[in-house]
Design an enzyme around this catalytic site. Structure first.
Site, PDB file in Angstrom:
ATOM      1  N   CYS A  93       0.819  -1.214   0.000  1.00  0.00           N
ATOM      2  CA  CYS A  93       0.000   0.000   0.000  1.00  0.00           C
ATOM      3  C   CYS A  93       0.858   1.271   0.000  1.00  0.00           C
ATOM      4  O   CYS A  93       2.027   1.259   0.364  1.00  0.00           O
ATOM      5  CB  CYS A  93      -0.953  -0.006   1.192  1.00  0.00           C
ATOM      6  SG  CYS A  93      -0.137   0.263   2.761  1.00  0.00           S
ATOM      7  N   CYS A  96       0.691   3.838   1.995  1.00  0.00           N
ATOM      8  CA  CYS A  96       1.149   4.321   3.303  1.00  0.00           C
ATOM      9  C   CYS A  96       2.378   3.544   3.775  1.00  0.00           C
ATOM     10  O   CYS A  96       3.169   4.068   4.557  1.00  0.00           O
ATOM     11  CB  CYS A  96       0.033   4.321   4.345  1.00  0.00           C
ATOM     12  SG  CYS A  96      -0.674   2.741   4.759  1.00  0.00           S
TER      13      CYS A  96
END
Length: 136
Positions: A46, A48
């Site tokens: 992902c 993040c």
């Protein structure tokens, strides 16, 4: 399961910086049982993880106190290893990315995805450095 050609460069961001890549449940158990402090990064594809978690974890190692052992597992790739890490992280629910600090086999600090997503790498590094000051 994610393809290796996508995952390997993300793993290498940590392994090239001294993190042990835990790929089996047995390796996870051995790492967490080690004396001293063990940092476990549950890595992820992902944004993040790429923008905050991995850079923040690496920044956190610039201080005087750092964990004795640096380890990582990859969600969606190291399936057995991630499953075992998540057993060690109970009662926290599954989260990726996530960062956990163990001391002598006991979980003492945890950053779940909601502590990472929307936060800067610097904020994550500072959070972890505070934990190192307390537990290392």
């Amino acid at each position: 399961m994610y393809p290796a050609d996508i995952v390997i460069p993300m793993k290498e961001q940590l392994t090239f910086n001294g993190f042990e890549d835990l790929t089996t449940s047995e390796l996870v158990d051995e790492a967490i049982k080690k004396s001293g402090t063990t940092l476990v990064m549950v890595n992820s594809v992902c944004g993040c993880a790429a923008g905050a978690a991995r850079p923040g974890v690496l920044m956190s190692l610039s201080g005087e106190k750092v964990p004795t052992n640096l380890t990582t597992v990859f969600a969606g790739f190291d399936l057995d290893a991630v499953k075992r890490v998540r057993e060690h992280l109970l009662p926290f629910p599954p989260s990726s990315p996530a960062v956990a600090l163990f001391k002598d086999g006991e979980l003492v600090h945890m950053l779940e995805r909601h502590h990472i997503e929307g936060h800067s790498a610097q904020a994550i590094a500072e959070n972890l450095m505070d934990a190192y000051e307390e537990f290392v």
